[in-house]
Design an enzyme around this catalytic site. Sequence first.
Site, PDB file in Angstrom:
ATOM      1  CB  ILE A  16      -0.972  -0.010   1.201  1.00 40.96           C
ATOM      2  CG1 ILE A  16      -1.803  -1.292   1.172  1.00 40.96           C
ATOM      3  CG2 ILE A  16      -1.888   1.215   1.178  1.00 40.96           C
ATOM      4  CD1 ILE A  16      -2.664  -1.519   2.383  1.00 40.96           C
ATOM      5  CB  SER A 128      -6.539  -3.089   9.986  1.00 44.35           C
ATOM      6  OG  SER A 128      -7.223  -4.271   9.624  1.00 44.35           O
ATOM      7  CE1 TYR A 153      -3.877  -6.544  10.838  1.00 48.01           C
ATOM      8  CE2 TYR A 153      -1.624  -5.712  10.782  1.00 48.01           C
ATOM      9  CZ  TYR A 153      -2.937  -5.671  10.337  1.00 48.01           C
ATOM     10  OH  TYR A 153      -3.310  -4.731   9.424  1.00 48.01           O
ATOM     11  CE  LYS A 157      -1.821  -1.966  11.252  1.00 46.19           C
ATOM     12  NZ  LYS A 157      -0.881  -0.919  10.779  1.00 46.19           N
ATOM     13  CG  PHE A 182     -13.269  -2.429   5.050  1.00 44.17           C
ATOM     14  CD1 PHE A 182     -13.093  -1.141   5.534  1.00 44.17           C
ATOM     15  CD2 PHE A 182     -14.191  -3.246   5.675  1.00 44.17           C
ATOM     16  CE1 PHE A 182     -13.853  -0.668   6.613  1.00 44.17           C
ATOM     17  CE2 PHE A 182     -14.964  -2.782   6.752  1.00 44.17           C
ATOM     18  CZ  PHE A 182     -14.784  -1.494   7.221  1.00 44.17           C
ATOM     19  CG  PHE A 222      -9.626 -21.148   4.779  1.00 44.26           C
ATOM     20  CD1 PHE A 222      -8.815 -20.112   4.330  1.00 44.26           C
ATOM     21  CD2 PHE A 222      -9.037 -22.396   4.956  1.00 44.26           C
ATOM     22  CE1 PHE A 222      -7.465 -20.304   4.064  1.00 44.26           C
ATOM     23  CE2 PHE A 222      -7.680 -22.605   4.701  1.00 44.26           C
ATOM     24  CZ  PHE A 222      -6.894 -21.550   4.259  1.00 44.26           C
ATOM     25  N   GLY A 301      -9.936 -17.455  13.406  1.00 46.88           N
ATOM     26  CA  GLY A 301      -9.742 -15.994  13.399  1.00 46.88           C
ATOM     27  C   GLY A 301     -10.540 -15.281  12.333  1.00 46.88           C
TER      28      GLY A 301
HETATM   29  C1  WQD Z   1     -10.340 -13.077   2.986  1.00 45.37           C
HETATM   30  C2  WQD Z   1     -11.316 -14.240   2.926  1.00 45.37           C
HETATM   31  C3  WQD Z   1     -10.617 -16.187   4.138  1.00 45.37           C
HETATM   32  C4  WQD Z   1      -7.231 -17.294   1.657  1.00 45.37           C
HETATM   33  C5  WQD Z   1      -6.776  -9.542   6.115  1.00 45.37           C
HETATM   34  C6  WQD Z   1      -6.257  -9.024   7.395  1.00 45.37           C
HETATM   35  C7  WQD Z   1      -6.841  -7.673   7.689  1.00 45.37           C
HETATM   36  C8  WQD Z   1      -6.652  -6.761   6.530  1.00 45.37           C
HETATM   37  C9  WQD Z   1      -7.211  -7.357   5.260  1.00 45.37           C
HETATM   38  C10 WQD Z   1      -4.767  -5.278   6.715  1.00 45.37           C
HETATM   39  C11 WQD Z   1     -11.468 -14.948   4.268  1.00 45.37           C
HETATM   40  C12 WQD Z   1     -10.733 -16.469   2.640  1.00 45.37           C
HETATM   41  C13 WQD Z   1      -8.336 -16.599   2.141  1.00 45.37           C
HETATM   42  C14 WQD Z   1      -7.415 -18.603   1.135  1.00 45.37           C
HETATM   43  C15 WQD Z   1      -9.754 -18.459   1.607  1.00 45.37           C
HETATM   44  N1  WQD Z   1      -5.284  -6.485   6.374  1.00 45.37           N
HETATM   45  N2  WQD Z   1      -9.563 -17.187   2.115  1.00 45.37           N
HETATM   46  N3  WQD Z   1      -8.678 -19.130   1.118  1.00 45.37           N
HETATM   47  O1  WQD Z   1      -8.392 -12.221   6.671  1.00 45.37           O
HETATM   48  O2  WQD Z   1     -10.216 -10.807   5.596  1.00 45.37           O
HETATM   49  O3  WQD Z   1      -8.134  -9.751   6.260  1.00 45.37           O
HETATM   50  O4  WQD Z   1      -6.570  -8.625   5.070  1.00 45.37           O
HETATM   51  O5  WQD Z   1      -5.283  -4.293   7.046  1.00 45.37           O
HETATM   52  O6  WQD Z   1      -6.176  -7.164   8.821  1.00 45.37           O
HETATM   53  O7  WQD Z   1      -6.677  -9.891   8.402  1.00 45.37           O
HETATM   54  O8  WQD Z   1      -8.138 -11.332   4.321  1.00 45.37           O
HETATM   55  O9  WQD Z   1      -7.551 -12.284   2.152  1.00 45.37           O
HETATM   56  O10 WQD Z   1      -6.770 -13.494   4.264  1.00 45.37           O
HETATM   57  O11 WQD Z   1      -9.169 -13.562   3.637  1.00 45.37           O
HETATM   58  O12 WQD Z   1     -10.891 -18.974   1.608  1.00 45.37           O
HETATM   59  O13 WQD Z   1      -6.456 -19.292   0.683  1.00 45.37           O
HETATM   60  O14 WQD Z   1     -10.803 -15.206   2.016  1.00 45.37           O
HETATM   61  O15 WQD Z   1     -11.110 -17.289   4.879  1.00 45.37           O
HETATM   62  O16 WQD Z   1     -12.808 -15.353   4.404  1.00 45.37           O
HETATM   63  P1  WQD Z   1      -8.785 -11.116   5.772  1.00 45.37           P
HETATM   64  P2  WQD Z   1      -7.815 -12.697   3.565  1.00 45.37           P
END
Ligand code: WQD
Length: 347
Positions: A16, A128, A153, A157, A182, A222, A301
């Site tokens: 970013i 975040s 993490y 924040k 987001f 997931f 999580g």
């Molecule tokens: C998104 C969705 C997973 C990988 C993270 C950080 C948050 C922010 C944004 C900084 C979820 C699903 C993912 C995979 C999947 N970062 N998924 N298979 O966890 O929403 O947020 O990024 O500001 O702080 O936590 O993002 O992209 O990991 O997951 O099904 O191989 O995709 O379960 O539902 P997340 P993500």
Amino acid sequence: MENKRKVLVTGGMGYIGSHTVVELINKGYEVSILDNLSNSRLEVVDSIEKITGTRPLFANIDLNNKTAVNEFLHIHPIDAIIHFAAYKSVNESVNKPLEYYRNNLVSLLNLLELCQQYNVNNFVFSSSCSVYGEPDRLPIDEFAEVKKAESPYANTKKIGEDILVDLSKTNDVMKVISLRYFNPVGGHPSALIGEYPLGAPQNLFPVITQTAIGKRPSMKVFGNDYNTPDGSCVRDYIHVMDIAAAHVVAIERMLEGKSKATYELFNLGTGKGLTVLEVIYAFEKISGVKLNYEIVGRRAGDVEKIYADTTYANNELGWRALRTLEDMVTSSWAWEQVLQKEAVSKS
Ligand code: WQD
């Protein structure tokens, strides 16, 4: 030559951060970058120069080294700081909490103490949506209750925001804006910069593009037993260029004296939620590449669904997300193909 407003971007070699540096330079700011390259690479500064025609000053400094940051600020007077530099992996933070608390909080405290010393009174903080935890109502606005953080993490924040709130109460000179992202995705249209995951990525978009290009044989979804339209989690995916544009608007707001309080907070989202499977189907349709995925159990999580109420950012900050899901998918896919070509040429 009018004297340009000088902005220091910590973590400006990161995902970013680098997109924000490009936008700042394009808007006429003089940008310097502090980055310890722990989650980025030196070539990013060359790419920024290629895109903008201007090479920002880059110093390889770790913000935990307060002496080095002090020397930098002593030599380079600045008007505003955008603070991205932090560790950002949710599941890594669960396994290494002390590293995350030390790195993310000590670097923030070092920076803020030096802001006081050098009269840097405009500070944008990279926060975040993860501070919201599992929202009680959707879309979620900035005034919603902040829940117990789901990870160290996210807690760094939340604590970072609390530090800034308390600091901003001590004087009416320093202006702070926290931006709660987001899910940032995509890359610059030039495909010269993008998300550069060191090691196996955890985030959905790079996992999708690495699966599509064959860097990984398949991917996992997931969980499909959530209370959502197709059972998979809902997120608010937002193009990184829209996130970058919001940082320039925030800097302008402070430098032009438009802040309405010493501490302000804005969500950066599109206001639209998409399920994991909707993203997968959109990727397949737009790229023409069939993805090999399997549905597995839920990931610890993960919140079930979250997407932003963008009213306050649209009306008060005067910013809105402009890029489409197609832009997000197309630019992510183009960037993955660039990374693939690089890897082939290096092998
Ligand atoms: C998104 C969705 C997973 C990988 C993270 C950080 C948050 C922010 C944004 C900084 C979820 C699903 C993912 C995979 C999947 N970062 N998924 N298979 O966890 O929403 O947020 O990024 O500001 O702080 O936590 O993002 O992209 O990991 O997951 O099904 O191989 O995709 O379960 O539902 P997340 P993500």
